[in-house]
Design a protein around this motif. Sequence first.
Motif, PDB file in Angstrom:
ATOM      1  N   PRO A 723       0.817  -1.217   0.000  1.00 41.26           N
ATOM      2  CA  PRO A 723       0.000   0.000   0.000  1.00 41.26           C
ATOM      3  C   PRO A 723       0.855   1.273   0.000  1.00 41.26           C
ATOM      4  CG  PRO A 723      -0.699  -1.513   1.741  1.00 41.26           C
ATOM      5  CD  PRO A 723       0.578  -2.054   1.173  1.00 41.26           C
ATOM      6  N   TYR A 724       0.357   2.256  -0.702  1.00 39.70           N
ATOM      7  CA  TYR A 724       0.932   3.606  -0.650  1.00 39.70           C
ATOM      8  C   TYR A 724       0.214   4.408   0.448  1.00 39.70           C
ATOM      9  CZ  TYR A 724       3.056   3.086  -5.365  1.00 39.70           C
ATOM     10  OH  TYR A 724       3.798   2.705  -6.448  1.00 39.70           O
ATOM     11  N   ALA A 725       0.628   5.640   0.627  1.00 36.19           N
ATOM     12  CA  ALA A 725      -0.014   6.521   1.622  1.00 36.19           C
ATOM     13  C   ALA A 725      -1.502   6.674   1.337  1.00 36.19           C
ATOM     14  CB  ALA A 725       0.659   7.892   1.618  1.00 36.19           C
ATOM     15  N   THR A 726      -1.874   6.528   0.071  1.00 36.78           N
ATOM     16  CA  THR A 726      -3.273   6.721  -0.309  1.00 36.78           C
ATOM     17  C   THR A 726      -4.161   5.538   0.074  1.00 36.78           C
ATOM     18  OG1 THR A 726      -2.371   6.126  -2.470  1.00 36.78           O
ATOM     19  CG2 THR A 726      -3.081   8.399  -2.167  1.00 36.78           C
ATOM     20  N   GLU A 727      -3.565   4.427   0.465  1.00 40.57           N
ATOM     21  CA  GLU A 727      -4.371   3.256   0.845  1.00 40.57           C
ATOM     22  C   GLU A 727      -4.442   3.066   2.360  1.00 40.57           C
ATOM     23  OE1 GLU A 727      -4.126   3.527  -2.868  1.00 40.57           O
ATOM     24  OE2 GLU A 727      -2.190   2.941  -2.061  1.00 40.57           O
ATOM     25  N   VAL A 728      -3.614   3.789   3.084  1.00 42.36           N
ATOM     26  CA  VAL A 728      -3.524   3.592   4.535  1.00 42.36           C
ATOM     27  C   VAL A 728      -4.239   4.753   5.225  1.00 42.36           C
ATOM     28  CG1 VAL A 728      -1.932   3.384   6.476  1.00 42.36           C
ATOM     29  CG2 VAL A 728      -1.350   2.349   4.273  1.00 42.36           C
ATOM     30  N   PRO A 729      -5.135   4.453   6.165  1.00 36.37           N
ATOM     31  CA  PRO A 729      -5.912   5.523   6.785  1.00 36.37           C
ATOM     32  C   PRO A 729      -5.147   6.229   7.904  1.00 36.37           C
ATOM     33  CG  PRO A 729      -6.507   3.446   7.780  1.00 36.37           C
ATOM     34  CD  PRO A 729      -5.483   3.130   6.718  1.00 36.37           C
TER      35      PRO A 729
END
Lengths: 797, 269, 162
Positions: A723-729
Amino acid sequence: MSTRVFGKPIRRNEDERLLTGLGSYVDDISAPTAVHVAFLRSPEAHARIVKLDVSRAREHPGVVAVYTHTDLGEHDIELPLMIPHPCMPYPKTQRLLAHDEVHYVGQTIAMVVAESRYVAEDALELIELDYDPLPAVVDIEAALEDGASTTHTDSPGNVGAHLEQKVGDPDAAFREADVVFSERYSIERSAGMAMETRGVLADYDARRQELTVWDTTQAPLTIKGSLGSLFGIPYNKVRVKQPDIGGGFGTKVMFYPDEVLVPWAAIQLERPVKYIEDRIEHFIGSTHERKQIHDIEVAATADGVVLGLRDRFIHDTGAYIPYGIAIAQVAATQLPGPYRVPNFSVEFTAVYTNTVPVTPYRGCGRPQACMVIERVMDRLATEVGVDRVEIRRRNYIQPEEFPYHRGDILFADGLPVTIDSGQYDKQLDLLLETIDWEDFPAEKEQARAEGRYLGIGIANYVEGTGLGPYEGAHVQIEPTTGKVWVATGLTSIGQGLETALAQVAAEELGVEAHDVLVVTGDTQAMPWGVATFASRAAVVSGNAVAVAALEVRNKALGYAANMLEAATDDLELADGKIFVRGAPERHVTLKQVAIASNPLRYAFDDDARAATQFAPARRADGPQLPPGEEPGLEATGYYSPPHATWASGAHAAVVEVDIATGELTYVRYAAVHDCGTVINPMIVEGQVMGGVAQGIGGSFYERMAYDDTGQRRNASFMDFLVPYATEVPAMRLEHLETPSPLNPKGIKGAGEAGCIPVPALTASAIDDALSDLDVTIRDMPLDPCSLKAIIDAAPTR
Amino acid sequence: MKPAPFEYHAPETLDEALRLKSELGPEASVLAGGQSLVPMLNMRLASPEALIDLRKLDELRYINVADDAVAVGAMTTHRALERSDAAYSACPLIREALGLVAHAVVRNRGTIGGSVAHADPAAELPSVLVALGGKVKVRSLRGEREIAAADLFTFHFTTSLEPDELLTEISFPALEQGAGSAFLEISRRHGDYALAGAACVVSNGNTRLAFTGVGPIPVFVEGDDPDAAAAATSPSDDIHATADYRRQLVRVLTSRAVGLARERAQVSG
Amino acid sequence: MSSRNVTVTVNGSTFEREVEPRLLLSDFLRHDVGLTGTHVGCEHGVCGCCTVRVDGEAVRSCLMFAVQADGAEILTVEGLAPAEGGMHPLQEAFKECHGLQCGFCTPGFVMAASAYLDEQQRADLTDEEVREAISGNLCRCTGYQNIVEAVKLAAKTMYGAS
């Protein structure tokens, strides 16, 4: 004590060099004369090699050497079985270079050494390799069927290990139960996937017979001992170093063929030899973990109290079993989680397959076990008609029940499982507050009215951490700088060990953490120790540092008492100075004491000159260094834990499912973590958040995909989806501190925790989001396509 | 993962580049931004004998916005076009789609010409070009010609360019007054190639759609019927998704993209 | 496969080297120039560890050949800090916010973020904007949240009203 650094979110000592590009990872070590390695790796999952001709590669300009197994002589060996166990009928480990049979795509067959990695790769294309394909074993269930082909043609089957363990009387529990059900759960294969691949640089000084190896290993002392014994080099002439490591996650604990072959080639060639694994090689040559299929039966009362479990699971160990049953055994012991579960049986079968070998990856069997028990709790809640919170509360081990003896089941340290402490109800309370559990039903209803499907999931876990046998630390007050020098046998794999151990030493010695220099990953600095794995560094090494630092403190006070001509009891140590209580002008600095502690006083700086003005550190009538005394202000300390200490945690997430596309979004995430006494909360939070991101990867993004023939289908970052930053909350974290009674500092491990509950709570959250449908998630990870298929197959309620 | 050796050419002018292309033919690969080519070279999935690097051809870096079209020189980077407010005003679909092309750092180097000539059916720009009914200019020593987007993409990673031809300009028709457009895609991670994507233009009651990732070339569909759109595609199974699932995404994307484009058409009209 | 002469300016100093055309810029910087702060994580353009700035723009140095950088000005993580000493506000912010653990991906994040901040020139970045801006870089240690905080803090330090 005026300087309180233990427990504070102190910024890290290692950061400045790492942020300014001055880290020293293995590939950063300057070796202008080094030659470079590339490996010919098996293109087939299972095959018999009928021709291997390296002659054209050897003639290629720029090629220094090409080696096959026939060139290795007495070093044509199999790698060691790191952790033996009698339940393995035919334990298989890998040869450095394959003989006539290869067992997975990526297995090393030949080694090219050339003037550059570019040329080495050119030469690989000139090697002639012919082989007869053999049937590949990939599916772990099919592997156990009668008549299945075998992973190793010289073995009678695919069973790598088989073990049955029993606690209490599960059969009686099932007879007495009001509620009985069974379920099947599975988790797929993944891997640690550190951003730095593995690498080895070896330099052999033939005149002095000294071997220096820079290696990305998490276990430098294992490498040191192994290389010394393999090559007949004295233990003290093998130095293994790893100044900085770009992430470990367990993958770098293993002993790999290149870790022997590169030093071996350096000895043969008398030139530095460097091997830096590339990312594709990392996908096919460095170890994986996670694949398990569990069949579990549950027996409970009508109130939802679990009476017994019977679990049978299959564990994929890949082509070899170098780490023994560690993963399966950790999964077995952590299956009951934080719950009482008075009766249970666990039977596992580790299965050989023609795939990359399996060794522990952060979590090591726990994410699987957590998924099983937490899914069981969710199902049980439904069965008996209580909510997911209440069912857990009814089964938690209560504070007054600690130490809680699990009975006759042995943990990875070979000792019976005894959970030392925990506050599971309080932990859950804190979690529910942090995730806004009470308000969620309204939030869900509101979203549903807008056509959006929100769900909330929770999961909790326990983690046996801080395994022995021991760690050591050498603590010294440097006579030249006055700074505290701490050496351990461990490596820092990026988790902040340099700072955490500095805080431990600083606390004992009354100095600031940034005045403590921690050296990790240099076998010459501290030749005794074990390794960095199993969430043990802070627990075992932290306590060892405390032991050594306390001894240094006592020595310092003793010497200072002589120097200041005061009683030890009248002295205080703070801010790097020892002074007479009530008369702070009567003081010596730690540096001055360190100088004075050596009868030979170097008088090159002001402190050295000042030190001579005090009375001697030792009041001896005879020799200045009496028998039993040592020069220098230093001590070596060891710590050996009685058994594992058990950390715990509870996590929750709100997710949104797009039922048209099967897409999943983590809306928010909360975690409560209890790792006992916290050395540095900032570092612990970092560990947990990083683990959660890996857990999210293992829940919806990452899987090692193989086809039926054992070919890897996603051996790149394009297709293996970290995951990139965009997938991790965004995450909210809370600490709960239940000090471990087992060690003086009360520390429990934190390194692996974050990733453990994520698949379990994700499954729980998806079930909740799709509560309009009759959906139960049983297999992880999912992806949009598989989740959409589950949604489509669900009978709408 | 180091590339195999190659001859390297960095022509100073377009004519020199065309001459090299003519001489070297299919043995040479054209290096534009390199964001698709270099990974293949590093993995040795491609080992051309020569590379013709177009980096010195400043004459192929331009964005000309006219009333009817945005003409973009082939060596214009994704980022340059993405940042162009004039291009955005004329044809908002471009920026919307470019924002989904990999990540900013890749778009800094990747070129519009490279993306289009690479003809990856999972890429965003070819579908944008097809949905808009755009066209490209190609040059060779033999001269210049135009190819309509509908005729440009012939198969996976294959265009109708001749071996001696270079793509020099991409022309995106401007959005008509009162028209609306939308680009939507569903990808595994942000920035990944889409599992399926849709470029949609709604204009004068006509709906034009082009889909990425669901066939060997961008799949062009007229009309707003999700089932018809799904039927027009020919996706395949891969490790990320099945063909059936991708068809389902086409249905969803059709509804959503058409809805969004219509909404925007109403706002602007 | 003849060698080529390449002249590049890296962090303000000019380097002239004979290189094979196939030499990747990442390898050139690390092993020919000796600046090992630029890391190599995947060599296929996904992880972002090798991000440097070429003529101001953040790029993947593993997806460029050194010969393509002929005449370019390159900034690597070693050149980010001010010449008079100390760290760049971004580097300070990464330390303050614990935006790094193993540090391997960090130079790539810092370089990508520095280009982003230079372009945005504003203090009021949202989480969503920052996550998008750093979404071309993989980190396996931090879970990203502290990196997001660090970039926001740096923006405030650099462009906030004081």
